[in-house]
Design an enzyme around this catalytic site. Structure first.
Site, short mmCIF file in Angstrom:
data_model
loop_
_atom_site.label_atom_id
_atom_site.label_comp_id
_atom_site.label_asym_id
_atom_site.label_seq_id
_atom_site.Cartn_x
_atom_site.Cartn_y
_atom_site.Cartn_z
CE1 TYR A 140 -12.94 26.49 -65.49
CE2 TYR A 140 -12.03 26.61 -67.71
CZ TYR A 140 -12.26 25.90 -66.55
OH TYR A 140 -11.81 24.62 -66.45
CB THR A 141 -10.69 31.32 -70.48
OG1 THR A 141 -11.43 30.11 -70.37
CG2 THR A 141 -9.46 31.10 -71.34
CG ASP A 270 -21.01 28.63 -69.95
OD1 ASP A 270 -22.10 28.45 -69.37
OD2 ASP A 270 -20.04 29.21 -69.42
N1 LIG Z 1 -17.34 42.99 -74.95
C1 LIG Z 1 -17.53 43.11 -73.64
N2 LIG Z 1 -17.97 44.27 -73.11
C2 LIG Z 1 -18.16 44.38 -71.78
N3 LIG Z 1 -17.94 43.41 -70.89
C3 LIG Z 1 -17.50 42.24 -71.34
C4 LIG Z 1 -17.27 42.02 -72.74
N4 LIG Z 1 -16.86 40.75 -72.89
C5 LIG Z 1 -16.83 40.20 -71.66
N5 LIG Z 1 -17.20 41.09 -70.72
C6 LIG Z 1 -17.29 40.84 -69.28
O1 LIG Z 1 -16.17 40.08 -68.85
C7 LIG Z 1 -16.58 38.85 -68.26
C8 LIG Z 1 -15.65 37.71 -68.69
O2 LIG Z 1 -15.62 37.60 -70.10
P1 LIG Z 1 -15.76 36.22 -70.85
O3 LIG Z 1 -17.09 35.61 -70.53
O4 LIG Z 1 -15.44 36.42 -72.29
O5 LIG Z 1 -14.59 35.40 -70.15
P2 LIG Z 1 -14.49 33.87 -69.78
O6 LIG Z 1 -13.19 33.65 -69.11
O7 LIG Z 1 -14.78 33.05 -71.00
O8 LIG Z 1 -15.65 33.76 -68.75
P3 LIG Z 1 -16.66 32.59 -68.37
O9 LIG Z 1 -16.15 32.03 -67.09
O10 LIG Z 1 -17.96 33.34 -68.22
O11 LIG Z 1 -16.69 31.62 -69.53
C9 LIG Z 1 -18.02 38.62 -68.76
O12 LIG Z 1 -18.80 37.95 -67.81
C10 LIG Z 1 -18.53 40.03 -69.00
O13 LIG Z 1 -19.17 40.56 -67.86
#
Ligand SMILES: Nc1ncnc2c1ncn2[C@@H]1O[C@H](COP(=O)(O)OP(=O)(O)OP(=O)(O)O)[C@@H](O)[C@H]1O
Ligand SMILES: *[C@@H]1O[C@H](CO)[C@@H](O)[C@H](O)[C@H]1NC(C)=O
Ligand SMILES: *[C@@H]1O[C@H](CO)[C@@H](O)[C@H](O)[C@H]1NC(C)=O
Ligand SMILES: *[C@@H]1O[C@H](CO)[C@@H](O)[C@H](O)[C@H]1NC(C)=O
Ligand SMILES: *[C@@H]1O[C@H](CO)[C@@H](O)[C@H](O)[C@H]1NC(C)=O
Ligand SMILES: *[C@@H]1O[C@H](CO)[C@@H](O)[C@H](O)[C@H]1NC(C)=O
Ligand SMILES: *[C@@H]1O[C@H](CO)[C@@H](O)[C@H](O)[C@H]1NC(C)=O
Length: 490
Positions: A140-141, A270
């Site tokens: 999402y972000t 979440d």
């Molecule tokens: N430290 C990490 N090591 C490996 N993969 C990661 C890591 N952090 C995040 N990811 C991968 O990247 C994707 C997106 O990261 P994150 O959840 O932090 O982003 P977001 O924009 O907040 O996503 P969401 O829509 O899930 O809230 C995660 O679903 C995960 O598969």
């Protein structure tokens, strides 16, 4: 009109940054008052979220205020912004350079447009020379890339996902590209602030952050952290119980820490498997941008309904006007419904089943708080680790086995069992020879077993169970063979 509003947004940001420069940080109660006045705490947030850019300003302010609040608690020299927000490049982890051609590399290697994100970040001296950059995932972000530091450490890099829903929806609503990036950047800064303050073996470790630009000209920020692998539920369901138990125990330890964290009781808003990753068999939360440290306020018990799709819980409203332990309870029930129900009971050692049923029932009904849950998990851990659950003093199967020291079983394909530590055979963990004998006894195809040199995370021995009885010499190995398999040669 747009320009005017843009100036309004910019000056709001200016006021906010001035506050930061002067370190006149609002106290938590100022913040609470501000939140209460605007109705954010009572769930009216959504209704404020219409197309008036004043609300974008409010959103930015809200996010910044939240960051300030977390940073108040973070007393570290490298705190983002505190020294001088207008010249972050000098106050960051070192000099920052815009490595223009890195963008081309990123683009080429990932084969995707990653927009204008994080290009300058490798310029930060600590994170220079990152190699092996690959696209990992986006949400999402954020966009998440992986890479390797010069010292060989594998890392994850998180930056604003310029194509993500957060930025896109914001632009659609407000038409303010720059402020929308800023809003998303603040979410990453929030995550960094939280990761600095909340440190635990089951929270992804932040290695550092790197940024350039300023709040005025636009900020590019990247968080650099420990690399994990995604939680694949289907895959986890096929791993031995001991590994699935480890995942659940990791989660319980995390929730115990969050319930008593330096920031108060932290709620994971979440709560889904994709917010977690696995590092060396341990579960770690990786997405901390969507958390809250406020417990729901209330006037009466009727204000404290904890709602889930399939059931609700009624909580007590405390004298302080907060729903009693609502954050802890929401986290725990989510752990139950997203993790325990899938991972905990299936193919558990039979002697542990009553305890596990009690854990499932007590967390599923929220009869246990997180402390009691952790105690119960630790009891299971103790029993399992010490092998007490398996020792049946009234019956020893070991005496049915003949021991061949200096031998192993011929390495050819053999029977498979499930869930095995390898895919080609039947490799299971045991506490001792008695347990191995009992397992071999219970499996019809098993004729012999051998202790390997490997152990599990609990220090239990990995034993290979075999249907073959073909012995070969091996000084380092000992074979246990069922006496019934030893027939006189014809
Ligand atoms: N430290 C990490 N090591 C490996 N993969 C990661 C890591 N952090 C995040 N990811 C991968 O990247 C994707 C997106 O990261 P994150 O959840 O932090 O982003 P977001 O924009 O907040 O996503 P969401 O829509 O899930 O809230 C995660 O679903 C995960 O598969
Ligand atoms: C980056 O790599 C180059 C070439 O290997 C080396 O000369 C340089 O010192 C490295 N930079 C840092 C900051 O480690
Ligand atoms: C590699 O560098 C990072 C960042 O400076 C540091 O956190 C990590 O401990 C280092 N790892 C090793 C193996 O030296
Ligand atoms: C817990 O056990 C009680 C009594 O057997 C039962 O009514 C209840 O549904 C169980 N709850 C869960 C979540 O399994
Ligand atoms: C739960 O455990 C924490 C930390 O160990 C402790 O501070 C707290 O008082 C305990 N709460 C209850 C209700 O036992
Ligand atoms: C222990 O062994 C005895 C004798 O075989 C059996 O009756 C009993 O059920 C066993 N107990 C457990 C817990 O397996
Ligand atoms: C047996 O173990 C010793 C010590 O670990 C090792 O040096 C030796 O090579 C092993 N022998 C065989 C046949 O594997």
């Amino acid at each position: 009109m747009t320009r005017k509003l843009h100036i309004a947004a910019a000056s709001a940001a200016l006021i906010v940054t001035s506050a930061l420069v002067l370190l006149k940080l609002p106290t938590s109660s100022d913040w609470r008052r501000a939140v209460a006045e605007r109705g954010w705490a009572s769930g009216q947030h959504e209704s404020l979220f219409n197309s008036r850019p004043r609300e974008l300003v409010d959103e930015i302010e809200e996010r910044v205020a939240e960051i300030i609040r977390y940073q108040e608690a973070v007393r570290r020299p490298q705190t983002v912004f505190v020294s001088d927000p207008y010249h972050v490049r000098d106050s960051a982890l070192g000099r920052s350079e815009i490595a223009g051609d890195v963008s081309g590399v990123l683009w080429e290697r990932t084969g995707r447009v990653v927009g204008n994100l994080l290009i300058g970040t490798v310029g930060c001296s600590e994170f220079r020379n990152i190699t092996g950059i690959e696209f990992l995932g986006s949400g999402y972000t954020k966009t998440v890339l992986k890479g390797t530091l010069q010292n060989g450490t594998a890392i994850a890099l998180k930056a604003v996902n310029s194509q993500g829903d957060e930025v896109m929806r914001c632009i659609q609503r407000y038409g303010q590209t720059r402020d929308c990036y800023r809003l998303a950047a603040f979410k990453i800064i929030k995550e960094i602030s939280l990761l600095q303050k909340l440190q635990h073996p089951n929270i992804i470790q932040l290695y550092g952050q790197c940024y350039y630009g300023s709040l005025e000209d636009g900020l590019v920020i990247t968080a650099v952290m420990e690399l994990g692998s995604p939680v694949e539920m289907i895959q986890l369901l096929q791993t031995p119980w001991e590994e699935r138990f480890r995942i659940c125990l990791s989660l319980v330890k995390l929730l115990h820490y969050l319930a008593h964290s330096p920031l108060g009781s932290v709620l994971l808003l979440d709560f889904q498997p994709r917010q977690f990753v696995i590092v060396d068999g341990e579960l770690k939360v990786t997405d901390l941008d969507d958390v809250s440290t406020e417990e729901l306020s209330c006037k009466a018990d009727s204000d404290c309904v904890l709602e889930f799709p399939t059931r609700n819980f009624n909580l007590r409203c405390t004298a302080e006007g907060r729903c009693h332990k609502i954050n802890e309870k929401r986290n725990l029930y989510n752990a139950f419904r997203f993790f325990f129900t899938y991972l905990l009971p299936y193919s558990a050692p039979s002697a542990l089943r009553p305890l596990l049923c009690e854990i499932m029932n007590a967390t599923g009904d929220l009869r246990y708080g997180i402390n009691k849950t952790l105690e119960a998990f630790e009891e299971v851990l103790y029993l399992y680790k010490s092998g007490l659950h398996h020792i049946n003093l009234s019956q020893s199967w070991l005496e049915d086995y003949k021991i061949f020291e200096g031998f192993r079983i011929q390495d050819n394909s053999d029977y498979k069992c499930w869930p095995s530590y390898n895919h080609r055979g039947c490799l299971l963990s045991v506490h001792n020879r008695e347990e191995a004998a009992a397992i071999c006894h219970s499996q019809q195809q098993c004729q012999s077993f051998i202790f390997t040199q490997q152990t599990t995370w609990l220090g239990r021995y990995l034993v290979s169970f075999r249907s073959s009885t073909e012995l070969v010499l091996d000084v380092n190995s000992t074979v246990y063979m069922k006496s019934s398999s030893l027939r006189a040669p014809m």
